[in-house]
Each structure stands twice: as C-alpha cells, then as structure tokens.
Design a protein around this motif. Sequence first.
Motif, mmCIF file in Angstrom:
data_model
loop_
_atom_site.group_PDB
_atom_site.id
_atom_site.type_symbol
_atom_site.label_atom_id
_atom_site.label_comp_id
_atom_site.label_asym_id
_atom_site.label_seq_id
_atom_site.Cartn_x
_atom_site.Cartn_y
_atom_site.Cartn_z
ATOM 1 N N TYR A 62 0.774 -1.343 -0.025
ATOM 2 C CA TYR A 62 -0.030 -0.128 -0.022
ATOM 3 C C TYR A 62 0.929 1.365 0.063
ATOM 4 O O TYR A 62 0.648 2.058 -0.899
ATOM 5 N N LEU A 63 1.865 1.258 0.658
ATOM 6 C CA LEU A 63 2.554 2.335 1.021
ATOM 7 C C LEU A 63 3.534 2.853 -0.300
ATOM 8 O O LEU A 63 3.668 3.808 -0.515
ATOM 9 N N LEU A 64 3.877 1.618 -0.722
ATOM 10 C CA LEU A 64 4.843 1.979 -2.135
ATOM 11 C C LEU A 64 3.968 2.270 -3.541
ATOM 12 O O LEU A 64 4.463 3.161 -4.156
ATOM 13 N N ASN A 65 2.778 1.802 -3.366
ATOM 14 C CA ASN A 65 2.019 1.807 -4.672
ATOM 15 C C ASN A 65 0.865 2.527 -4.577
ATOM 16 O O ASN A 65 0.353 3.107 -5.853
ATOM 17 N N ASP A 66 0.221 3.026 -3.561
ATOM 18 C CA ASP A 66 -1.037 3.693 -3.347
ATOM 19 C C ASP A 66 -0.658 5.005 -3.274
ATOM 20 O O ASP A 66 -1.933 5.784 -2.771
ATOM 21 N N SER A 67 0.505 5.552 -3.212
ATOM 22 C CA SER A 67 0.779 7.034 -2.745
ATOM 23 C C SER A 67 -0.069 7.505 -1.703
ATOM 24 O O SER A 67 -0.889 8.689 -2.273
ATOM 25 N N PRO A 68 -0.108 7.332 -0.667
ATOM 26 C CA PRO A 68 -0.789 8.027 0.255
ATOM 27 C C PRO A 68 -0.024 9.324 0.391
ATOM 28 O O PRO A 68 0.953 9.487 0.040
ATOM 29 N N ASP A 69 -0.830 10.476 0.781
ATOM 30 C CA ASP A 69 -0.386 11.809 0.769
ATOM 31 C C ASP A 69 0.649 12.160 2.224
ATOM 32 O O ASP A 69 1.520 12.884 2.183
ATOM 33 N N ALA A 70 0.167 11.251 3.214
ATOM 34 C CA ALA A 70 1.006 11.253 4.423
ATOM 35 C C ALA A 70 0.915 10.250 5.249
ATOM 36 O O ALA A 70 -0.019 9.389 4.949
ATOM 37 N N ILE A 71 1.751 9.964 6.109
ATOM 38 C CA ILE A 71 1.949 8.652 7.000
ATOM 39 C C ILE A 71 1.591 9.302 8.547
ATOM 40 O O ILE A 71 2.490 10.090 8.810
ATOM 41 N N LEU A 72 0.503 8.869 8.993
ATOM 42 C CA LEU A 72 0.426 9.051 10.683
ATOM 43 C C LEU A 72 0.966 7.878 11.299
ATOM 44 O O LEU A 72 0.260 6.900 11.217
ATOM 45 N N ASN A 73 2.120 8.084 11.909
ATOM 46 C CA ASN A 73 2.822 6.801 12.492
ATOM 47 C C ASN A 73 2.692 6.872 14.134
ATOM 48 O O ASN A 73 3.087 7.871 14.757
#
Length: 271
Positions: free
Chosen positions: A75-86
């Motif tokens: 998901y993180l590599l292919n779906d290009s989220p605008d930001a990650i909330l960790n």
Amino acid sequence: MENVTIALTGNPNSGKTSVFNELTGANQYVGNWPGVTVEKKEGRLKKEKAVFIQDLPGIYSLSPYSPEEVVTREYLLNDSPDAILNVVDATNLERNLYLTTQLLELGVPVVIALNMIDLVKKQGDVLNTEKLAYGLGVPVVATSALKHRGIDQVINLTVEKAQKRETPVFPRYDDRLEAALVQIEEIIAGKVPDTQIRWFSIKLFERETSVQQLVSLTEQEDDTIEEIILITEKIFGDDSESIVVNERYDWLEKMIALAQIEHQESHRIVS
Ligand code: BGO
C-alpha cells in the motif's frame, strides 16, 4: 478542501485502533484486504470528510515476512498516500521507532503520534518531543488516545504535511554503509521512483528477493550490486541484513537519548 489520503501505521498495541476511532468515529468501513484474511479499515475524518484515513495492519517492520507486512508495504509503495501518521507507543520507544526508520525512507511525509504519553507521565518519566522531532526530522505530537489528548493537533499537522508533501530526510548511517548505498542508488536511478530510491537501495543491499524482482536490472548490474554488498560485508565482518539492522538500532539509540530528559533536567522543568 482538496481530498487527502492519510495512512495510519504503527506496531500492534500502539493504540492505532483507538486513534483511528477517535479520528473517524462512526465514519468507518471494515472489510478485508484483497486475497488475504487481513482486516482492512478505512474511514473519513469526523470533522473534515475530505480527509480519508486508511488504517494499515499493525506491524513491527516493513519486511515481507507476514501478510500484514506485505499489505502495508504494498500500500505504502503503490497507493501513494499523501502522508503517514505513525502511532508510536511512547512506553516502548526503541521497538516502535524501528518501524519509523523504515517509514522515513519511503518518500512520503511522516508525522508521529507519541501515544500512551499518559503512561509515560504516570511512570514519572519525561520525553522531550521537540528534541525527538529534531532528531527524527519529522513532527512529533504527544498523544493519549485513552484520554483524548493531542489527537486534533496531530491530525491537523498530518493534513498540513500531506498538503505540502514535504518528504522527510531519511536516517543517515555509518559512512561505510552509506558509501555502498550511494553506489547502488547510482545503478538503480531511473529504474525506481525517485522518491523511493533510498528504500530500494537498502532493500537491494539486504538482498531481498521480492525487491530484486521488482527492479529490472541487467546481469552486469546485478553482479556489480553483489560485489558492492560483498565488499561491505567484508569491511563490517557481518552479513548485509545484520549490518542494516545494527545501523538502524545505533541510529535509534542516539534519537532516544535525545528524547529522554536527564533526571536532573526533568527536575528543573517540573520544579
Ligand atoms: C485495551 N493511553 C493508554 N493508557 N492506553 C491506551 C492509549 C493511550 O494513549 N491508546 C490506546 N490505549 P489499541 P492497536 C485494554 O484494550 O487501540 C489502550 O493494537 C483492555 N481491553 O485502550 O487496540 C487501548 O490497534 C483491558 O487497551 O491498539 C487498548 O495498535 C485492559 O491500549 C490498548 C487494559 O490499543 C491497545 C487495556 C479490554
């Protein structure tokens, strides 16, 4: 407001579900990720429907060993989220921030919710979020999903970073490892997305077969990368995967030392 997608990541038990529920309330949908029996939860921010929150499975690392890790990294590599909330469990910083070191390499803005801060306080400990943010190079907000603290602040900041698409500066390791990574980056430049080049170079250095299959390299390029790895392994006297793990922990140790306020200093702040 323009639509933004925020990926929610964290270790199991970091409080991710509690944060997700706080953010989305009843605006959530639960299903499964395609092809695997891993729960998929997504929703929209209670106060701003243009903000889509994709909850990702709780994981400790971005290695491809469990279905949860595979789902998250694809998901993180292919779906290009605008930001990650960790979401990070502040009572267990080292283990939780290990995942963070890998998230910082993906070329996506990252914001950290330093959760369970109520428990840290209860134990009489003090964490300096500003110094931790400075060290990690990304915003850190102390939160308590249980006591509903800091959640608005952390999501507002994440949306802001998502709109600006400010990518974090990745952790820098020992010069001997950096030299190898730079050489690998030169070989794969143009063959992987620019923003993900750091992530790919580390994975190729670790000889991760699933990533080797993703990058189309000539036989000669493959051989050159293997040569770089062998030389570096000889210099360190260790195998490439262990070199990366050790370097990540060495870096984290420094970050955590920055965040933990000396006892004397904390007395001064409290008094
Ligand atoms: C139980 N502070 C404190 N003190 N607890 C928190 C916080 C926080 O900021 N955030 C979450 N928790 P999940 P994952 C529980 O369920 O969100 C607690 O896996 C219990 N349950 O309430 O599920 C949260 O999604 C009985 O605790 O995490 C939950 O990341 C006794 O941390 C746990 C004690 O949160 C995990 C706790 C029946």
